[in-house]
Write a protein that holds these residues in place. Structure first.
Motif, short mmCIF file in Angstrom:
data_model
loop_
_atom_site.label_atom_id
_atom_site.label_comp_id
_atom_site.label_asym_id
_atom_site.label_seq_id
_atom_site.Cartn_x
_atom_site.Cartn_y
_atom_site.Cartn_z
N HIS A 236 -111.93 -103.38 -151.34
CA HIS A 236 -113.38 -102.70 -151.62
C HIS A 236 -113.76 -102.66 -152.98
CE1 HIS A 236 -113.61 -99.68 -148.52
NE2 HIS A 236 -112.30 -100.10 -148.64
N LYS A 238 -114.88 -103.20 -157.52
CA LYS A 238 -114.61 -101.45 -158.39
C LYS A 238 -115.31 -102.55 -159.49
CE LYS A 238 -110.67 -99.71 -160.40
NZ LYS A 238 -109.60 -99.71 -159.91
N ASP A 239 -117.21 -102.09 -159.41
CA ASP A 239 -117.73 -103.09 -160.53
C ASP A 239 -117.74 -102.16 -161.32
OD1 ASP A 239 -116.43 -105.73 -159.05
OD2 ASP A 239 -118.64 -105.19 -157.89
N SER A 240 -118.43 -102.30 -162.15
CA SER A 240 -119.36 -101.31 -163.26
C SER A 240 -119.58 -102.54 -164.55
CB SER A 240 -118.18 -100.40 -163.92
OG SER A 240 -119.00 -99.10 -165.22
N TRP A 245 -114.12 -105.96 -161.85
CA TRP A 245 -112.24 -106.29 -161.33
C TRP A 245 -111.98 -106.84 -160.34
CZ3 TRP A 245 -114.05 -101.74 -163.89
CH2 TRP A 245 -114.37 -102.30 -164.92
N ARG A 247 -111.44 -107.14 -155.84
CA ARG A 247 -111.20 -106.11 -154.65
C ARG A 247 -109.90 -105.98 -154.40
NH1 ARG A 247 -116.93 -107.40 -151.85
NH2 ARG A 247 -118.47 -107.39 -153.71
#
Length: 322
Positions: A236, A238-240, A245, A247
């Protein structure tokens, strides 16, 4: 089958406990019903033939009588995931909790999400028995590990004989369950076909195949992303913004990942395409943990594809009267 949200006129929120069921029909008023078939049938009979959706939570089996009565009265039902309902309630910032309040929240949850909630369908009796047997085997194996750890403790000398006796008893029960699971699969044409396809996947042995059949009965009906997510091996993001970052693989049905890990280790030590893929990942400087997770994902996606491809031809492979 789903009832379109426009057709639904009322939502029943049903909070289930061992002895009682609290019913809320969408208003604040609630009714307490004994959790037995006759009482539930009498309380739910007025909703028969109406555009009603009943929503209850999974409670480890206490909801079975209720779902059976709803099925008998042809009232569509949704058995909700308690974690999803809890997150829904938390999104409103509410903390108060008791059975009538829970019933009201279940009614509201059903009203807001009626169009997307899957309707409950009774599980095939053979599949249900397999799930129970496999779950019991997992419990006994966990107990065996606990006892083995206790036997190694420095202060266990005084009770070592007692622990060894219990370990021997656990082994007998596990072997008996293995035999019963094998017999049950052999007696079912559908389960035998699925098991045969699963055993053809490198790393999938006599323990993992029944586990997959019991815990992911949807195998063969999912796409590769869905089955990887159910098995807890989907990476999954995990980006912003500009930050990104690694996965991570989270979630899924908790029983699957440990068994898939053992299967991946076995596959990587053999002479098969998965072992070749694993070595290629290591050669590409992937960490062993990442490479093993990739092999776990390959195992479950291959298993899903083989079951899917075999299902349309099961009548050709195994005659109906066989």
């Amino acid at each position: 089958m789903r009832t379109e949200s426009a057709e639904i006129q009322s939502i029943l929120g049903l909070d289930v406990s061992r002895d009682t069921v609290i019913l809320c029909d969408g208003r604040r008023h609630t009714v307490t019903i004994a959790n037995d078939a006759d009482s539930l049938r009498a309380a739910l009979l007025p909703y028969q033939g109406t555009a009603t959706l009943a929503v209850c939570e999974a409670t480890g089996g206490h909801e079975d009588t209720l779902l059976g009565v709803l099925l008998e009265l042809a009232i569509p039902a949704h058995r909700a995931d308690p974690a999803k309902v809890k997150a829904y309630i938390k999104s409103f910032g509410k903390r108060a909790k008791n059975d009538p309040i829970d019933a009201r929240w279940l009614s509201r949850y059903g009203r807001d999400r009626a169009a997307t909630l899957p309707r409950w369908q009774p599980v095939d009796l053979t599949q249900q028995k397999l799930e129970l047997l496999v779950a019991r085997r997992l419990d006994l194996v966990a107990m065996r590990v606990q006892e083995q750890n206790r036997l190694k403790a420095p202060r266990s000398r005084l009770i070592a004989d007692n622990i060894r006796d219990h370990l021997a008893e656990l082994e007998r029960h596990i072997e008996a369950l293995n035999a019963e699971i094998g017999a049950l699969i052999g007696e079912s044409r559908d389960l035998a076909l699925r098991a045969e396809q699963l055993r053809s996947v490198p790393g999938v042995g006599p323990v993992l195949a029944p586990l997959l059949l019991a815990v992911i009965p949807e195998l063969g009906t999912l796409n590769r992303r869905q089955v990887a997510s159910l098995a807890g091996v989907a990476p999954h993001p995990k980006d912003s913004g500009k930050a990104s970052w690694h996965r991570s693989t989270t979630g899924g049905r908790r029983q699957i990942r440990p068994a898939l890990f053992i299967a991946a280790l076995a596959a990587c030590r053999g002479d098969n395409p998965l072992a070749v893929a694993y070595k290629a990942l290591l050669k590409a400087a992937k960490p062993k943990r990442v490479a093993l997770t990739a092999i776990m994902r390959k195992i479950i996606t291959i298993a899903n594809a083989r079951v899917r491809d075999a299902l349309p031809h099961q009548n050709e492979i195994m005659p109906i009267n066989a």
